[in-house]
Design a protein around this motif. Structure first.
Motif, PDB file in Angstrom:
ATOM      1  N   ALA A   1       0.827  -1.205   0.000  1.00 18.09           N
ATOM      2  CA  ALA A   1       0.000   0.000   0.000  1.00 18.09           C
ATOM      3  C   ALA A   1       0.866   1.262   0.000  1.00 18.09           C
ATOM      4  O   ALA A   1       0.605   2.213  -0.746  1.00 18.09           O
ATOM      5  N   ALA A   2       1.920   1.267   0.835  1.00 12.75           N
ATOM      6  CA  ALA A   2       2.811   2.430   0.887  1.00 12.75           C
ATOM      7  C   ALA A   2       3.545   2.609  -0.436  1.00 12.75           C
ATOM      8  O   ALA A   2       3.691   3.733  -0.938  1.00 12.75           O
ATOM      9  N   LEU A   3       3.988   1.500  -1.025  1.00 18.01           N
ATOM     10  CA  LEU A   3       4.692   1.582  -2.299  1.00 18.01           C
ATOM     11  C   LEU A   3       3.780   2.118  -3.400  1.00 18.01           C
ATOM     12  O   LEU A   3       4.183   2.969  -4.204  1.00 18.01           O
ATOM     13  N   THR A   4       2.552   1.642  -3.410  1.00 17.14           N
ATOM     14  CA  THR A   4       1.590   2.115  -4.410  1.00 17.14           C
ATOM     15  C   THR A   4       1.329   3.606  -4.253  1.00 17.14           C
ATOM     16  O   THR A   4       1.148   4.331  -5.241  1.00 17.14           O
ATOM     17  N   LYS A   5       1.335   4.060  -3.019  1.00 18.67           N
ATOM     18  CA  LYS A   5       1.075   5.476  -2.749  1.00 18.67           C
ATOM     19  C   LYS A   5       2.258   6.362  -3.139  1.00 18.67           C
ATOM     20  O   LYS A   5       2.071   7.490  -3.617  1.00 18.67           O
ATOM     21  N   LEU A   6       3.476   5.867  -2.946  1.00 18.66           N
ATOM     22  CA  LEU A   6       4.657   6.702  -3.114  1.00 18.66           C
ATOM     23  C   LEU A   6       5.254   6.660  -4.512  1.00 18.66           C
ATOM     24  O   LEU A   6       5.902   7.619  -4.935  1.00 18.66           O
ATOM     25  N   TYR A   7       5.071   5.546  -5.229  1.00 12.39           N
ATOM     26  CA  TYR A   7       5.883   5.367  -6.432  1.00 12.39           C
ATOM     27  C   TYR A   7       5.656   6.420  -7.521  1.00 12.39           C
ATOM     28  O   TYR A   7       6.624   6.762  -8.235  1.00 12.39           O
ATOM     29  N   PRO A   8       4.449   7.003  -7.725  1.00 19.63           N
ATOM     30  CA  PRO A   8       4.344   8.004  -8.802  1.00 19.63           C
ATOM     31  C   PRO A   8       5.266   9.201  -8.596  1.00 19.63           C
ATOM     32  O   PRO A   8       5.982   9.615  -9.520  1.00 19.63           O
ATOM     33  N   GLY A   9       5.262   9.775  -7.378  1.00 22.20           N
ATOM     34  CA  GLY A   9       6.108  10.937  -7.115  1.00 22.20           C
ATOM     35  C   GLY A   9       7.585  10.605  -7.123  1.00 22.20           C
ATOM     36  O   GLY A   9       8.404  11.375  -7.649  1.00 22.20           O
ATOM     37  N   VAL A  10       7.954   9.458  -6.540  1.00 13.36           N
ATOM     38  CA  VAL A  10       9.357   9.049  -6.541  1.00 13.36           C
ATOM     39  C   VAL A  10       9.833   8.783  -7.963  1.00 13.36           C
ATOM     40  O   VAL A  10      10.968   9.124  -8.337  1.00 13.36           O
ATOM     41  N   LEU A  11       8.976   8.183  -8.779  1.00 11.62           N
ATOM     42  CA  LEU A  11       9.328   7.913 -10.171  1.00 11.62           C
ATOM     43  C   LEU A  11       9.591   9.204 -10.935  1.00 11.62           C
ATOM     44  O   LEU A  11      10.563   9.305 -11.709  1.00 11.62           O
ATOM     45  N   VAL A  12       8.762  10.223 -10.718  1.00 14.44           N
ATOM     46  CA  VAL A  12       8.967  11.504 -11.388  1.00 14.44           C
ATOM     47  C   VAL A  12      10.280  12.142 -10.925  1.00 14.44           C
ATOM     48  O   VAL A  12      11.074  12.626 -11.743  1.00 14.44           O
ATOM     49  N   ALA A  13      10.525  12.149  -9.598  1.00  9.14           N
ATOM     50  CA  ALA A  13      11.761  12.736  -9.072  1.00  9.14           C
ATOM     51  C   ALA A  13      12.985  11.996  -9.601  1.00  9.14           C
ATOM     52  O   ALA A  13      13.996  12.608  -9.967  1.00  9.14           O
ATOM     53  N   GLY A  14      12.917  10.664  -9.658  1.00  8.10           N
ATOM     54  CA  GLY A  14      14.029   9.886 -10.188  1.00  8.10           C
ATOM     55  C   GLY A  14      14.268  10.146 -11.669  1.00  8.10           C
ATOM     56  O   GLY A  14      15.415  10.189 -12.135  1.00  8.10           O
ATOM     57  N   THR A  15      13.198  10.316 -12.415  1.00  6.22           N
ATOM     58  CA  THR A  15      13.334  10.623 -13.843  1.00  6.22           C
ATOM     59  C   THR A  15      13.992  11.976 -14.051  1.00  6.22           C
ATOM     60  O   THR A  15      14.854  12.143 -14.923  1.00  6.22           O
ATOM     61  N   ILE A  16      13.604  12.955 -13.244  1.00  2.00           N
ATOM     62  CA  ILE A  16      14.237  14.279 -13.324  1.00  2.00           C
ATOM     63  C   ILE A  16      15.720  14.180 -12.950  1.00  2.00           C
ATOM     64  O   ILE A  16      16.578  14.815 -13.569  1.00  2.00           O
ATOM     65  N   ALA A  17      16.029  13.375 -11.928  1.00  2.00           N
ATOM     66  CA  ALA A  17      17.432  13.179 -11.538  1.00  2.00           C
ATOM     67  C   ALA A  17      18.229  12.558 -12.676  1.00  2.00           C
ATOM     68  O   ALA A  17      19.379  12.958 -12.945  1.00  2.00           O
ATOM     69  N   LEU A  18      17.641  11.589 -13.360  1.00  2.26           N
ATOM     70  CA  LEU A  18      18.312  10.945 -14.483  1.00  2.26           C
ATOM     71  C   LEU A  18      18.552  11.935 -15.619  1.00  2.26           C
ATOM     72  O   LEU A  18      19.649  12.005 -16.194  1.00  2.26           O
ATOM     73  N   ALA A  19      17.522  12.725 -15.944  1.00  2.00           N
ATOM     74  CA  ALA A  19      17.668  13.728 -17.002  1.00  2.00           C
ATOM     75  C   ALA A  19      18.706  14.786 -16.618  1.00  2.00           C
ATOM     76  O   ALA A  19      19.508  15.226 -17.464  1.00  2.00           O
ATOM     77  N   SER A  20      18.714  15.190 -15.356  1.00  5.40           N
ATOM     78  CA  SER A  20      19.672  16.208 -14.891  1.00  5.40           C
ATOM     79  C   SER A  20      21.100  15.690 -14.980  1.00  5.40           C
ATOM     80  O   SER A  20      22.018  16.434 -15.356  1.00  5.40           O
TER      81      SER A  20
END
Length: 368
Positions: A43-62
């Motif tokens: 449940a916690a993973l389902t709740k958190l993964y969209p925002g973490v995924l976006v932040a990680g994608t921005i980190a990768l692009a940066s």
């Protein structure tokens, strides 16, 4: 067996239901049955993964942009994150963005301890150690003093002084995590990271020229660069620009400043809880767990129990965590909020940068 009457009744009910849908009437749907969790924390993973995924994608692009264009990765992560500020205003990404800017941040700061050993610090001798301690503490005190004179929050002076004095963006994030929460706290953190990164880049370009103009030898130049430039990457770039020996000395001095993160952040947490507005008055502050982990990693690395491959891996994971945290922090802040800060915070950080450069230069010229 169904009769013709039953069949007609069922057809009529279906017809009326379809008419309700055509008229836009709402038909209550049966509540879905609760799904069993396939693994703990689902449940916690389902709740958190969209925002973490976006932040990680921005980190990768940066990171990609930084490697291809040579600009600081933290600056790219901040600016890209701020362009996605709308994701933090509403929607499923909010919990993950909050998690990235807090929990992932602290984990990344804790892993910074894998860079440092007691042997590296002691190998510098007593003069650089005392110089760094005086420079860091005096810069933070100067920031707190001048902030009030400039009409800024005293907490901002502590935050900016710690970022300038210790290790730039990483120190800003660590200090911000223990300062009292208020409506301007995140804006101040973003502003501090942006300005300290810009000043560090300027220093990386200009300070090697300054050491040549002052005719500093390679050792003195290394102590000056490591003791004054804000971010680790810029210290390495400036030091090895002069010579391998200067680069080695500058890196060790910079790691000494990074090691000041533990006592400084704990002292700020202690004082903030008692003195700064928004603190908890006489409440007894607890030692943040990420600082405990930081100290433990320094001790383990100093005893030689952490293999080089493990230390390198921890350093790389720490870098990714901090870039991801910066991206999350950027998504929490709008350009408009940053622009309302005015010129005073920038002026304060310029003065802090000049101060620490002056303190270290005096020590290098007179006592080294």
């Amino acid at each position: 067996m169904n009769s013709d009457l039953d069949t007609d009744a069922a057809a009529a009910r279906a017809l009326f239901q379809s008419l309700e849908g055509m008229e836009g009437l709402h038909r209550p749907e049966p509540a879905p049955a609760a799904k069993a969790q396939r693994f703990p924390g689902q449940a916690a993973l389902t709740k958190l993964y969209p925002g973490v995924l976006v932040a990680g994608t921005i980190a990768l692009a940066s990171t990609w942009l930084s490697q291809h264009y040579g600009a600081p990765v933290m600056l790219f992560a901040l600016l890209l994150g701020m362009t996605f500020h709308f994701l933090h205003q509403e929607g499923r990404c909010i919990p993950g963005i909050e998690f990235s800017s807090k929990a992932i941040l602290r984990f990344g700061v804790a892993l910074l301890g894998a860079r440092i050993t007691a042997g590296q610090i002691l190998s510098l001798g007593i003069t650089p150690i005392v110089t760094v301690m005086i420079a860091v503490v005096s810069t933070i005190l100067l920031g707190a003093f001048l902030a009030k004179r400039l009409g800024l929050r005293q907490g901002f002076g502590v935050l900016s002084g710690g970022a300038v004095g210790i290790c730039g963006a990483s120190a800003a994030l660590a200090i911000a995590s223990v300062l009292p929460r208020d409506k301007d706290g995140e804006r101040d953190t973003i502003l501090t990271v942006v300005v300290v990164t810009a000043l560090s880049t300027i220093a990386m370009i200009t300070y090697p020229l300054l050491t040549a103009a002052l005719h500093l030898d390679q050792t003195k130049a290394g102590v000056f660069l490591g003791g004054t430039i804000h971010d680790v990457a810029q210290v390495v770039g400036a030091g090895y620009m002069i010579s391998p020996h200067t680069g080695d000395v500058a890196t060790y001095v910079k790691l000494l400043r990074v090691s000041m993160l533990l006592p400084v952040v704990f002292a700020i947490a202690l004082l903030a809880a008692r003195m700064l507005p928004g603190g908890r008055g006489g409440a007894k502050p607890q030692l943040p767990l990420f600082l405990v982990a930081f100290a433990a990693l320094v001790a383990v690395n100093s005893l030689g129990w952490l293999p080089k491959a493990g230390a390198d891996a921890a350093t790389e994971v720490s870098r990714w965590c901090l870039v991801t945290a910066i991206a999350g922090l950027g998504m929490k802040t709008s350009f408009k909020d940053v622009m309302t800060a005015g010129w005073r915070p920038v002026a304060l950080m310029v003065v802090e940068t000049a101060w620490i450069a002056g303190v270290v230069l005096v020590a290098v010229e007179w006592f080294l």
